[in-house]
Design an enzyme around this catalytic site. Structure first.
Site, short mmCIF file in Angstrom:
data_model
loop_
_atom_site.label_atom_id
_atom_site.label_comp_id
_atom_site.label_asym_id
_atom_site.label_seq_id
_atom_site.Cartn_x
_atom_site.Cartn_y
_atom_site.Cartn_z
N ASP A 1 0.67 -1.12 0.37
CA ASP A 1 -0.03 -0.16 -0.05
C ASP A 1 1.03 1.12 -0.14
O ASP A 1 2.03 0.75 0.33
CB ASP A 1 -1.26 0.04 0.97
N LYS B 1 -3.44 3.33 -2.78
CA LYS B 1 -4.48 4.52 -3.79
C LYS B 1 -4.69 5.31 -1.87
O LYS B 1 -4.45 5.89 -0.77
CB LYS B 1 -6.09 2.94 -2.94
N MET C 1 -8.06 9.89 7.93
CA MET C 1 -8.69 9.66 6.99
C MET C 1 -9.42 10.80 6.90
O MET C 1 -10.45 11.51 5.92
CB MET C 1 -8.85 8.82 5.95
#
Length: 362
Positions: free
Chosen positions: A9, A31, A146
């Site tokens: 990741d 991502k 996030m």
């Protein structure tokens, strides 16, 4: 280290990839919001395809795979395909980022619980699934992960639903890494402060009285070399100790060897010296490489440590002295300053006039 395939990741420490075995297939599956190299559906299919072809697959994630990491979706896909798998828990950024910023998310007298919310979902009034009214009235720590894109909206929603505008708050960008940046303020001011201090994603928002402890408990980004990248030019394999010391002081050690040590093609002179070692009064070593070279020639000639009998041995420093110990030889002289001049000064002090001295050097 054993994996045939490593699917990694975006937020992992890239130095982990240095641990992969030679020839391993490395696949970037990173991502970020609005941008992705590969979709989650494609990642699931990729893991399945590589595993079903007999490969040993490592799915390398940042934080914890089962905390906003979509690890559960990947595990379900593997289970449905009857592929054996295991999970190694990680430390979620929910806990790690505040800890590295000097913010304990629970603290006696301040917070006896914490609530975690993802900031990546739609926070608009019409689509939000977050119970803002409940969150605004929670007295313990709130943590949003996030969160960067919706930071202003999140703080506004909390205040609109009754949260105190002057509640302590902090935003942590790139927590636990050498790029870490932290802004502290209030629920009302933290979004503007974070932007004025040039923070950005990835970011964690901490809301609650515990955020006020950063001023006292900040530790990671207070180290003397924090934020510095240091080129370590020593030969690969010998740079580890220096790199570790630099990183303990907060720096990032980038190993960039500018030398390579190669064995001599012609060894007659060295072999002659090794065979006649006992005829010298002093033998000095100016590096670990010299010890390694002599060790190879001793073994090639069918000799052992007894050839040092009656000879005094000097080493430029403790690492070289330890390399000598590894072949059964204890150094008689190790200077306090680890430079050749210091070795020479100590030998002169011990009166080497008229003595026979052998120097193994590059």
């Amino acid at each position: 280290r054993r994996a045939d395939v490593v699917i990694f990741d975006r937020l992992i420490d890239q130095r982990l990839l240095d641990e992969t075995k030679f020839g391993a297939e490395l696949i970037d599956a990173g991502k970020s919001r609005g941008k992705q190299n590969i979709s989650q559906k494609q990642i699931n299919a990729l893991i399945l395809e590589r595993a079903q072809s007999g490969k040993y697959v490592c799915r390398l994630k940042g934080g914890d795979p089962f905390v906003f990491g979509r690890g559960g979706e990947e595990a379900l896909a593997l289970s449905e395909a009857q592929i054996d798998w295991e999970i190694i828990p990680g430390v979620t950024s929910v806990i790690a980022a505040p800890a590295y910023a000097g913010i304990p998310i629970t603290q006696r007298g301040m917070a006896t619980s914490f609530t975690v919310v993802t900031g990546s979902q739609d926070t608009s009034r019409s689509k939000s699934k977050i119970d803002w009214n409940t969150l605004a009235r929670v007295s313990s720590t709130l943590i949003f992960v996030m969160t960067w894109k919706e930071l202003g909206t999140i703080t506004s929603r909390l205040i609109e639903n009754g949260a105190e505008a002057q509640r302590h708050a902090a935003v942590i960008q790139w927590g636990t890494t050498n790029r870490q940046k932290v802004a502290t303020g209030t629920l009302e001011s933290i979004a503007a402060l974070s932007k004025s201090e040039n923070l950005g994603p990835p970011a964690v928002l901490v809301v609650g009285q515990v955020a006020s402890l950063r001023g006292v408990l900040a530790w990671f980004d207070k180290r003397p070399l924090f934020g510095k990248r240091v080129l370590v030019t020593r030969m690969r394999g010998q740079a580890t100790q220096l790199s570790r010391l630099l990183e303990e002081q907060g720096g990032i050690a980038i190993e960039t060897p500018v030398i390579r040590v190669s064995p001599l093609k012609e060894t007659a002179d060295i072999d002659r010296a090794v065979k006649n070692l006992s005829t010298y009064d002093w033998v000095t070593f100016s590096s670990v490489n010299g010890v390694s070279m002599v060790k190879v020639r001793i073994e090639a000639l069918g000799l052992d440590g007894r050839i040092f009998h009656g000879t005094k041995v000097a080493a430029i420093g403790p690492t070289t002295a330890q390399a000598l110990l590894d072949i059964g030889v204890r150094a008689d002289l190790v200077p306090e300053m680890y430079v050749s001049e210091a070795v020479a000064a100590r030998m002169i002090q011990d009166n080497v006039e008229g003595l026979k001295v052998l120097l193994f050097r590059s």
